[in-house]
Design a protein around this motif. Structure first.
Motif, PDB file in Angstrom:
ATOM      1  N   PRO A   1       0.812  -1.210   0.000  1.00  0.00           N
ATOM      2  CA  PRO A   1       0.000   0.000   0.000  1.00  0.00           C
ATOM      3  C   PRO A   1       0.845   1.259   0.000  1.00  0.00           C
TER       4      PRO A   1
ATOM      5  N   SER B   1     -10.054   8.641   4.156  1.00  0.00           N
ATOM      6  CA  SER B   1     -10.902   7.533   4.578  1.00  0.00           C
ATOM      7  C   SER B   1     -11.239   6.561   3.462  1.00  0.00           C
ATOM      8  N   THR B   2     -10.846   6.845   2.226  1.00  0.00           N
ATOM      9  CA  THR B   2     -11.213   5.989   1.109  1.00  0.00           C
ATOM     10  C   THR B   2     -10.609   4.595   1.245  1.00  0.00           C
ATOM     11  N   ARG B   3     -11.461   3.585   1.126  1.00  0.00           N
ATOM     12  CA  ARG B   3     -11.021   2.201   1.174  1.00  0.00           C
ATOM     13  C   ARG B   3     -11.378   1.442  -0.099  1.00  0.00           C
ATOM     14  N   ILE B   4     -12.308   1.995  -0.858  1.00  0.00           N
ATOM     15  CA  ILE B   4     -12.769   1.341  -2.080  1.00  0.00           C
ATOM     16  C   ILE B   4     -12.821   2.365  -3.204  1.00  0.00           C
TER      17      ILE B   4
ATOM     18  N   TRP C   1      -3.388  -1.748  -3.772  1.00  0.00           N
ATOM     19  CA  TRP C   1      -4.626  -2.357  -3.293  1.00  0.00           C
ATOM     20  C   TRP C   1      -4.944  -3.601  -4.120  1.00  0.00           C
TER      21      TRP C   1
ATOM     22  N   LEU D   1     -15.791  -3.624   2.047  1.00  0.00           N
ATOM     23  CA  LEU D   1     -15.490  -2.444   2.850  1.00  0.00           C
ATOM     24  C   LEU D   1     -14.788  -2.787   4.151  1.00  0.00           C
ATOM     25  N   ASP D   2     -15.083  -3.947   4.684  1.00  0.00           N
ATOM     26  CA  ASP D   2     -14.497  -4.351   5.965  1.00  0.00           C
ATOM     27  C   ASP D   2     -13.259  -5.219   5.791  1.00  0.00           C
TER      28      ASP D   2
ATOM     29  N   SER E   1      -9.453  -5.672   3.211  1.00  0.00           N
ATOM     30  CA  SER E   1      -8.374  -4.787   2.775  1.00  0.00           C
ATOM     31  C   SER E   1      -8.867  -3.880   1.648  1.00  0.00           C
ATOM     32  N   PRO E   2      -8.287  -2.671   1.493  1.00  0.00           N
ATOM     33  CA  PRO E   2      -8.731  -1.742   0.448  1.00  0.00           C
ATOM     34  C   PRO E   2      -8.706  -2.402  -0.930  1.00  0.00           C
TER      35      PRO E   2
ATOM     36  N   ARG F   1     -16.512   5.985   2.474  1.00  0.00           N
ATOM     37  CA  ARG F   1     -15.233   5.308   2.245  1.00  0.00           C
ATOM     38  C   ARG F   1     -15.058   4.865   0.798  1.00  0.00           C
TER      39      ARG F   1
END
Length: 216
Positions: A4, A11-14, A38, A111-112, A114-115, A132
């Motif tokens: 990463p 806050s972006t994860r997706i 990612w 979402l819960d 890894s990105p 997110r």
């Protein structure tokens, strides 16, 4: 996959990548996932759907990102309302509707985990209200898409144009059917890129920049 990127903040994860056929969605998403470090859910998402439905990925692909035909809907109706006429075991183990439901569960669960960069499957609608998620649309002029499709599939321009029309119709219907939204509505997306004018490598870099600068 690379590690990463430590410069990626916020806050972006997706990142969801919606694409027209011939707009370079797979190439841009692959490069973006590499830049961000990612995981990529493109073919891998189809494999996850197949795993959940306990079928081979090749059985999922014909049903992926399309709506059920009249015959398929009729079979489902008869199996549920009149099982003595059409026993449930006679139904195919995979269908467009079952594929869509499985995709929605997998996208939500992402979402819960890894990105990830997620390609297609209405992910921009599944996660539309989640802060997110950052939503991208890739499009290109029809003539550009046709030329790319002739190379990708090794077909003539007429055949390529027909594939594009069919793909556009399926994706438009899929988003309307499952999310009651318009597939190419710019209000659904945070960033839209014309890959007929912006090279695919640059498109991936633009998305990464948007995430790094906190726009996502």
């Amino acid at each position: 996959m690379s590690q990463p990127n430590p410069e990626i903040t916020g806050s972006t994860r997706i990142v969801t990548v919606s694409r027209q056929l011939g707009a370079g969605g797979a190439a841009v998403a692959t490069r973006l996932a590499d830049l961000l470090g990612w995981r990529l859910l493109d073919r891998a998402l189809v494999e996850k759907i197949a795993e959940e439905l306990k079928v081979a990925p090749e059985q999922v692909e014909p049903h992926d990102e399309r709506v059920e035909s009249f015959v398929e809907r009729l079979g489902q109706y008869l199996s549920e309302g009149y099982p003595e006429i059409l026993p449930i075991p006679m139904l195919p183990p995979v269908s467009p509707d079952r594929t869509a439901r499985a995709a929605r569960r997998i996208v939500t669960a992402a979402l819960d985990e890894s990105p990830a960069v997620i390609v297609g499957h209405g992910a921009q609608c599944v996660l539309r209200d989640d802060p997110r998620a950052f939503h991208v649309l890739l499009f290109a002029p029809l003539e550009v898409r046709i030329q790319r499709a002739t190379v990708r599939y090794g077909v003539d321009e007429e055949t390529a144009a027909e594939r594009i029309r069919e793909s556009d119709a399926n994706r438009r219907a899929y988003i309307r059917e499952h999310f009651d939204r318009e597939w190419l509505d710019p209000r659904v997306y945070h960033l839209s890129i014309d890959t007929g004018r912006v090279a695919m490598e640059k498109a991936a870099e633009l998305i990464e920049l948007a995430i790094r600068e906190g726009l996502g």
